[in-house]
Enzyme design. Structure first.
Site, short mmCIF file in Angstrom:
data_model
loop_
_atom_site.label_atom_id
_atom_site.label_comp_id
_atom_site.label_asym_id
_atom_site.label_seq_id
_atom_site.Cartn_x
_atom_site.Cartn_y
_atom_site.Cartn_z
N PHE A 85 0.76 -1.23 0.03
CA PHE A 85 0.14 0.06 0.19
C PHE A 85 0.89 1.17 -0.07
CE2 PHE A 85 0.14 2.16 3.94
CZ PHE A 85 0.86 1.36 4.98
N LYS A 86 2.02 1.20 0.39
CA LYS A 86 2.77 2.33 0.46
C LYS A 86 3.23 3.04 -0.92
CE LYS A 86 5.21 1.46 4.75
NZ LYS A 86 4.86 0.01 5.06
#
Ligand SMILES: *Cc1c(COP(=O)(O)O)cnc(C)c1O
Length: 432
Positions: free
Chosen positions: A106-107
């Protein structure tokens, strides 16, 4: 919009300053001076909007005083180049898959938004910006891939030699161009200390424009709110209350969910799920907030003993500990509980990574104690990123997604550095 420091609400800076500096001089986290609320019409029409259309509206609400409409579209389009599918795992339980970006975690959302926003804000600057990052794995790869090829920005990544998995290392050491990887003869904390020292070094700061792209930067934090709106919009409309469970380490991701709630998204409850690094779950259950040394686990991206976004959770609820405890429940799990849950869910046909497994379990435990909900857990990384753990837990062979496999073929390029700030400083001084 001005941004204030959580340590001193009277200290306020512009968007550009908040993004370029990352952290306030008093070590506080920047927060928007007010939280804009979105209209009920917007919330009601969410199911008809695309991810990007949702993005224009939400980002516009926060950034429209500082950026043009075109810039906001450019920013959102650059960030949302991949989907975040909401996958039904069982009745009333959904996985929000945030791992379809370039580094499969998700980063990527925050890193892509951050790089684009920096380049928009830097157009007048003559100086090249140097982004310094210390990484134990995931942050380095997301930041490197987010900033790859961005003009006017050079990324310098410090990582501990031999302490990062081969796959993670490949994702930031094989890129070249404006990405440099420095292998430090030390541990992650040494890398972190050297980076912090560089930010404080007067001589370096006179010569170079140094900045950070870690998770406390608003440019990495705020865009994470987008996928909460998107996931909510894709849930069945059945009148059930909605809970989100977030596997948490530094608590930036869950803080972005709370931001979405404060902007008007009808999320009824949050579940903060952690591994045995359980400072926040302990706090939510009545203990004092007490930072501790981090404990290594199989969900290692959440091995954080002093969660840096905690002040944001409080700030979002008007600094009321009581409201925070009402709105957010904390759960924590050991590695063996995490493996058990991965095995159970595998039988139902869904493969969890160790981080998503912690989120799933938190959601289930919350829902069994609180009937009447449907829930979303955030699947924060592709199981292939934690291949050894997943293969061992589930007794299977994973096929790596193409993008990961492609990284493995790249040639590693690194420069070596002693665990010594003076040497690092000399290296930086030689940059032009
Ligand atoms: C960084 C990370 C987390 C923790 O997110 P925070 O915003 O720090 O709470 C969870 N899962 C994965 C896979 C991560 O990389």
């Amino acid at each position: 919009m001005k941004f204030y420091s959580t340590n001193n609400p009277l200290y306020q800076v512009s968007l550009a300053e908040a993004v370029i500096k990352g952290l306030a001089p008093d070590q506080g986290l920047y927060m928007p001076e007010r939280i804009p609320t979105l209209s009920n019409e917007f919330i009601e029409k969410l199911p008809d909007l695309s991810f990007r259309e949702i993005g224009y509206e939400v980002i516009g609400a926060i950034f429209s005083e500082d950026l043009t409409k075109e810039e906001i579209h450019e920013l959102v389009d650059h960030t949302l180049t991949f989907d975040a599918p909401l996958v039904k795992v069982e009745e009333d339980v959904f996985s929000l898959e945030l791992f379809h970006g370039p580094t499969l975690a998700f980063k990527d959302f925050g890193a892509r938004f951050c790089s684009k926003l920096m380049s928009l804000l830097l157009t007048d600057s003559e100086k090249k910006v140097r982004v310094l990052v210390a990484t134990s794995g995931d942050t380095g790869s997301a930041v490197a891939n987010g900033f790859l090829g961005v003009e006017g920005v050079e990324v310098i990544i410090l990582f501990p030699k031999g302490k990062v998995s081969e796959l993670q290392e490949k994702q930031f050491t094989t890129l070249g161009k404006n990405i440099t990887a420095l292998e430090v003869d030390g541990v992650f904390d040494d890398c972190q200390t050297m980076v912090k020292q560089a930010f404080l070094d007067q001589e370096l700061n006179e010569k170079l424009l140094l900045t950070s792209a870690n998770s406390i930067n608003i440019a990495r934090w705020i865009p994470q709110a987008l996928y909460y709106f998107y996931a909510y919009s894709r849930l069945p409309k059945n009148g059930k209350k909605v809970a989100f469970a977030v596997p948490s380490g530094n608590f930036g991701n869950i803080a972005a969910g709370i931001l979405a709630q404060r902007m008007g998204l009808p999320i009824e409850h949050f579940v903060a799920a952690t591994n045995v690094n359980k400072v926040v779950p302990d706090f939510l259950r009545g203990a004092e907030f007490k930072a501790m040394a981090s404990i290594p686990t199989i969900s290692n991206s959440m091995d954080v003993g002093n969660p840096s976004n905690f002040p944001r959770l409080l700030a979002l609820y008007g600094n009321s500990e009581e409201t925070l405890k009402e709105q957010v429940s904390g759960y924590f799990y050991t590695d063996s509980e995490t493996v058990d849950v991965m095995q159970e869910v595998k039988k139902e046909g869904y493969t969890l990574d160790p981080h998503g497994a912690v989120g799933y379990k938190g959601l289930k435990d919350f829902m069994s104690e609180n009937p009447g909900y449907q829930g979303v857990f955030l699947e924060t990384a592709h199981p292939g990123k934690f291949r050894e753990t997943v293969e061992k837990a589930l007794d299977l062979k994973l096929t790596l997604p193409e993008r990961l496999a492609a990284f493995m073929e790249g040639k590693k390029k690194v420069e070596s550095l002693e665990n010594d700030f003076i040497e690092f400083k000399e290296y930086l001084k030689c940059l032009d």
